[in-house]
Design a protein around this motif. Sequence first.
Motif: not given
Length: 201
Positions: A143-156
């Motif tokens: 089961n894959p997972s995905y991370t959303v990061t902002g242009v500030d480099g933080k994971a949201y």
Amino acid sequence: MVLKNLNYPLDFKFKISTLASDFNITDRNGNYVAYVRQKMFKLKEDVIVFNDESKSKELFRIKANQWIDFNASYSLNDLTDNKNYGRLARKGMRSLWKASYDILDSNDQPKFKVQEDSAWVRFWDSFVGEIPLIGMFTGYFLNPSYTVTGVDGKAYFKMKKMPSFFGRRFQLDRMIDIDDEDESLVILSLLMMVLLERARG
């Protein structure tokens, strides 16, 4: 209209009783956030987001900008306020090995990135999925997972495919607080991404 005051995690659960790629989005208490329907037999992707399964109110519309989706992007439109939130753009060649998308705002400026966490999970899911009988059960252990990061480099945000037959359930969790409009932009992008990634296997 913005999606706000959401109780995470959110569940994305596909219906298996319809030919269309329909799914519910509910919060941690089982309350409806949205009902998503992908129009069938369209040369371009066309997705409508309703308030719930009754489909009494259309909230958002997502449309592809071209027929071939290798480098396609998807316009995210609010039907209630008649505004464009931005678009989701697939990262072409990079998405062959590991899913990668850009989320751009209404001014076409990069706002977030969505990245698949492990290319190997995708590889083994595709490989094992071709094996008769055994391939039917990959949805329980690959089961894959995905991370959303902002242009500030933080994971949201973190999106995970949950163990389920036919890969029919995904879960979205918010890791840190975010502006309501940006939150809506991300959720609309991820529901489109889920449709695209699920179609790829």
